[in-house]
Design a protein around this motif. Structure first.
Motif, PDB file in Angstrom:
ATOM      1  N   TRP A  66       0.843  -1.197   0.000  1.00  0.00           N
ATOM      2  CA  TRP A  66       0.000   0.000   0.000  1.00  0.00           C
ATOM      3  C   TRP A  66       0.875   1.242   0.000  1.00  0.00           C
ATOM      4  N   THR A  67       0.342   2.303  -0.562  1.00  0.00           N
ATOM      5  CA  THR A  67       1.098   3.539  -0.721  1.00  0.00           C
ATOM      6  C   THR A  67       0.464   4.661   0.097  1.00  0.00           C
ATOM      7  N   VAL A  68       1.314   5.375   0.852  1.00  0.00           N
ATOM      8  CA  VAL A  68       0.872   6.561   1.588  1.00  0.00           C
ATOM      9  C   VAL A  68       1.344   7.795   0.821  1.00  0.00           C
ATOM     10  N   THR A  69       0.419   8.697   0.583  1.00  0.00           N
ATOM     11  CA  THR A  69       0.778   9.999   0.014  1.00  0.00           C
ATOM     12  C   THR A  69       0.759  11.022   1.150  1.00  0.00           C
ATOM     13  N   TRP A  70       1.947  11.513   1.478  1.00  0.00           N
ATOM     14  CA  TRP A  70       2.075  12.513   2.538  1.00  0.00           C
ATOM     15  C   TRP A  70       1.994  13.903   1.906  1.00  0.00           C
ATOM     16  N   GLU A  71       1.313  14.854   2.615  1.00  0.00           N
ATOM     17  CA  GLU A  71       1.190  16.234   2.139  1.00  0.00           C
ATOM     18  C   GLU A  71       1.434  17.189   3.306  1.00  0.00           C
ATOM     19  N   ALA A  72       1.950  18.368   2.992  1.00  0.00           N
ATOM     20  CA  ALA A  72       2.243  19.345   4.054  1.00  0.00           C
ATOM     21  C   ALA A  72       2.137  20.767   3.517  1.00  0.00           C
ATOM     22  N   THR A  73       1.738  21.672   4.402  1.00  0.00           N
ATOM     23  CA  THR A  73       1.762  23.113   4.144  1.00  0.00           C
ATOM     24  C   THR A  73       2.297  23.790   5.404  1.00  0.00           C
ATOM     25  N   ASP A  74       2.537  25.085   5.327  1.00  0.00           N
ATOM     26  CA  ASP A  74       2.869  25.768   6.570  1.00  0.00           C
ATOM     27  C   ASP A  74       1.572  25.942   7.379  1.00  0.00           C
ATOM     28  N   GLY A  75       1.670  26.392   8.610  1.00  0.00           N
ATOM     29  CA  GLY A  75       0.485  26.510   9.456  1.00  0.00           C
ATOM     30  C   GLY A  75      -0.038  27.927   9.520  1.00  0.00           C
ATOM     31  N   THR A  76      -1.120  28.096  10.246  1.00  0.00           N
ATOM     32  CA  THR A  76      -1.670  29.428  10.471  1.00  0.00           C
ATOM     33  C   THR A  76      -2.129  29.539  11.920  1.00  0.00           C
ATOM     34  N   TRP A  77      -2.009  30.732  12.449  1.00  0.00           N
ATOM     35  CA  TRP A  77      -2.421  30.976  13.840  1.00  0.00           C
ATOM     36  C   TRP A  77      -2.650  32.477  14.001  1.00  0.00           C
ATOM     37  N   PRO A  78      -3.349  32.853  15.045  1.00  0.00           N
ATOM     38  CA  PRO A  78      -3.625  34.288  15.266  1.00  0.00           C
ATOM     39  C   PRO A  78      -2.338  35.088  15.411  1.00  0.00           C
ATOM     40  N   GLY A  79      -2.244  36.193  14.713  1.00  0.00           N
ATOM     41  CA  GLY A  79      -1.090  37.062  14.811  1.00  0.00           C
ATOM     42  C   GLY A  79       0.080  36.643  13.944  1.00  0.00           C
ATOM     43  N   LYS A  80      -0.129  35.667  13.084  1.00  0.00           N
ATOM     44  CA  LYS A  80       0.977  35.226  12.211  1.00  0.00           C
ATOM     45  C   LYS A  80       1.344  36.348  11.247  1.00  0.00           C
ATOM     46  N   GLU A  81       2.642  36.595  11.105  1.00  0.00           N
ATOM     47  CA  GLU A  81       3.110  37.642  10.208  1.00  0.00           C
ATOM     48  C   GLU A  81       2.895  37.224   8.752  1.00  0.00           C
ATOM     49  N   ASP A  82       2.496  38.148   7.914  1.00  0.00           N
ATOM     50  CA  ASP A  82       2.174  37.840   6.516  1.00  0.00           C
ATOM     51  C   ASP A  82       3.377  37.331   5.734  1.00  0.00           C
ATOM     52  N   ASP A  83       4.567  37.832   6.056  1.00  0.00           N
ATOM     53  CA  ASP A  83       5.758  37.443   5.300  1.00  0.00           C
ATOM     54  C   ASP A  83       6.502  36.265   5.923  1.00  0.00           C
ATOM     55  N   LEU A  84       5.907  35.611   6.904  1.00  0.00           N
ATOM     56  CA  LEU A  84       6.568  34.483   7.569  1.00  0.00           C
ATOM     57  C   LEU A  84       6.426  33.223   6.702  1.00  0.00           C
ATOM     58  N   THR A  85       7.543  32.601   6.391  1.00  0.00           N
ATOM     59  CA  THR A  85       7.534  31.381   5.560  1.00  0.00           C
ATOM     60  C   THR A  85       8.267  30.258   6.285  1.00  0.00           C
ATOM     61  N   ALA A  86       8.067  29.041   5.736  1.00  0.00           N
ATOM     62  CA  ALA A  86       8.686  27.869   6.382  1.00  0.00           C
ATOM     63  C   ALA A  86       9.248  26.926   5.336  1.00  0.00           C
ATOM     64  N   THR A  87      10.263  26.190   5.758  1.00  0.00           N
ATOM     65  CA  THR A  87      10.864  25.150   4.924  1.00  0.00           C
ATOM     66  C   THR A  87      10.980  23.857   5.735  1.00  0.00           C
ATOM     67  N   VAL A  88      11.249  22.764   5.020  1.00  0.00           N
ATOM     68  CA  VAL A  88      11.426  21.471   5.684  1.00  0.00           C
ATOM     69  C   VAL A  88      12.801  21.427   6.318  1.00  0.00           C
ATOM     70  N   LYS A  89      12.826  21.108   7.606  1.00  0.00           N
ATOM     71  CA  LYS A  89      14.096  20.948   8.307  1.00  0.00           C
ATOM     72  C   LYS A  89      14.503  19.475   8.341  1.00  0.00           C
ATOM     73  N   SER A  90      13.613  18.633   8.807  1.00  0.00           N
ATOM     74  CA  SER A  90      13.899  17.199   8.877  1.00  0.00           C
ATOM     75  C   SER A  90      12.582  16.449   9.069  1.00  0.00           C
ATOM     76  N   TRP A  91      12.651  15.138   9.059  1.00  0.00           N
ATOM     77  CA  TRP A  91      11.460  14.303   9.203  1.00  0.00           C
ATOM     78  C   TRP A  91      11.849  12.964   9.826  1.00  0.00           C
ATOM     79  N   THR A  92      10.850  12.309  10.368  1.00  0.00           N
ATOM     80  CA  THR A  92      11.024  10.946  10.877  1.00  0.00           C
ATOM     81  C   THR A  92       9.863  10.106  10.361  1.00  0.00           C
ATOM     82  N   VAL A  93      10.182   9.040   9.647  1.00  0.00           N
ATOM     83  CA  VAL A  93       9.160   8.159   9.090  1.00  0.00           C
ATOM     84  C   VAL A  93       9.762   6.770   8.925  1.00  0.00           C
TER      85      VAL A  93
END
Length: 366
Positions: A48-75
């Motif tokens: 069986w195949t798992v398709t993993w998906e990701a985006t950055d998050g959102t929360w109150p007061g988040k700055e508009d120009d704040l971005t994120a990248t992948v640092k590491s993972w465990t799977v």
């Protein structure tokens, strides 16, 4: 206010301000998070195949120009795709785009999980909680290998055994092997509807004859030749012009019907011979082609067979100028009067399949 009380109040105020600052910093750090999830589907081979998906998050007061990248993972297991590349940019939460990766999982593994660590443009790093994905509901079963399907047939006449096989499952073609008791072996893997047949000539009636039928190397049937009394009622001779059939009934026998059908006949010929009687029929070859099917039938018994005539070798005449001895069919059983010669044995062996197939068709027409 005395000096001691002022010092105590001053120290207490510093602690409160420090705690407030710490809480404020921790809340801001903890607000940073990415969103990730997975879906699973079964594969045809049971994995069986798992398709993993990701985006950055959102929360109150988040700055508009704040971005994120992948640092590491465990799977657990092998993974592939942009999601599993360090430094890959996480699309904005709520957009139509996601950062994807895939993972192929063995059918005996029930669940897998992903932990993703993201790095934000303000240097904050965040490690999320494990996201667990299980096999699709019902599990992913390994498909069964297709099994061969086949049909077998056989027939016995006075001078041998005919065997036939065909495949019925195009997804799993079986190999058929026919092995006779005197060492002859033939193998073939026919396509569905093609069929594979072979005729095994009886060399020595006293020794008998049997044919083992193997499917993909496994023995599934054995066909045994048996003597038939009515075989002694017919004698066939071959010369350079054609075939000669002598039809005889012993004095202690009963009225017997002989049916002869040749490659030139529109209708079969029926001859009734009474006990003690005899009839002779000659069939001349035309354009080097002649075959004759026969059926012998009494009130209680019956048998059938066929003979093909093979032209004489005109390039090697008898040195004496006299006609060569006539080749004859093998005798089958102590009571049989069919005379045998090596030339006729080769004749029958060479055209066995053709004869039997035509004999069976002729039998259906009768």
């Amino acid at each position: 206010m005395n000096r001691t009380l002022k010092r105590v109040l001053g120290l207490s105020g510093s602690v409160v301000l420090g705690l407030a600052g710490a809480v404020t910093f921790a809340s801001a750090a903890q607000a940073h998070h990415s969103d990730y999830w997975g879906t699973s589907v079964c594969n045809e081979d049971g994995t069986w195949t798992v398709t993993w998906e990701a985006t950055d998050g959102t929360w109150p007061g988040k700055e508009d120009d704040l971005t994120a990248t992948v640092k590491s993972w465990t799977v657990e297991g092998d993974v592939s795709g942009p999601l599993f590349v360090e430094g890959a940019a996480l699309p904005a939460n709520g957009s139509t785009d996601t950062l994807k990766g895939t993972q192929v999982v063995s059918g005996d593994v029930e669940t897998v999980s992903l932990v993703l660590t993201s790095k934000w443009s303000n240097t904050v790093e965040d490690t999320g909680a494990p996201y667990i994905v299980s096999q699709p509901e019902g599990g992913c079963d390994t498909p069964e290998e297709p099994e061969p399907g086949f049909v077998l047939d056989s027939d016995i006449d006075c001078v041998g055994i005919w065997v036939w096989a065909d495949n019925t499952n195009p997804e799993a073609l079986a190999e058929f092997t026919f092995v006779s008791s005197d060492g002859e072996e033939e193998s073939y893997t026919p396509e569905v509807g093609e069929g594979f047949g072979w005729y095994f000539l009886l060399e020595e009636p006293e020794s008998g004859l049997s044919v083992d039928v193997l499917v993909d190397g496994e023995l599934v049937d054995t066909v045994e030749w048996y003597d038939q009394e009515l075989c002694s009622y017919i004698e066939v001779e071959a010369d350079c012009e054609g075939l000669i059939f002598t039809l005889s009934v012993p004095a202690d026998g009963e009225a017997t019907t002989f049916t002869l059908w040749t490659s030139y006949s529109d209708e079969p010929e029926e001859i009734v011979v009474q006990p003690g009687g005899s009839e002779v029929r000659e069939f001349k070859a035309v354009e080097d082609v002649l075959w004759v099917d026969y059926r012998i039938k009494t009130a209680k018994d019956g048998t059938e067979g066929g003979v093909e005539w093979i032209p004489c070798d005109e390039e090697t005449p008898s040195p004496s100028g006299t006609p060569s001895a006539q080749p004859q069919l093998p005798t089958t059983g102590s009571s049989m009067t069919i005379m045998i010669g090596s030339a006729a044995a080769l004749i029958v062996a060479a055209a066995a399949i053709f004869l039997i197939m035509r004999r069976r068709r002729a039998a259906q027409d009768w």
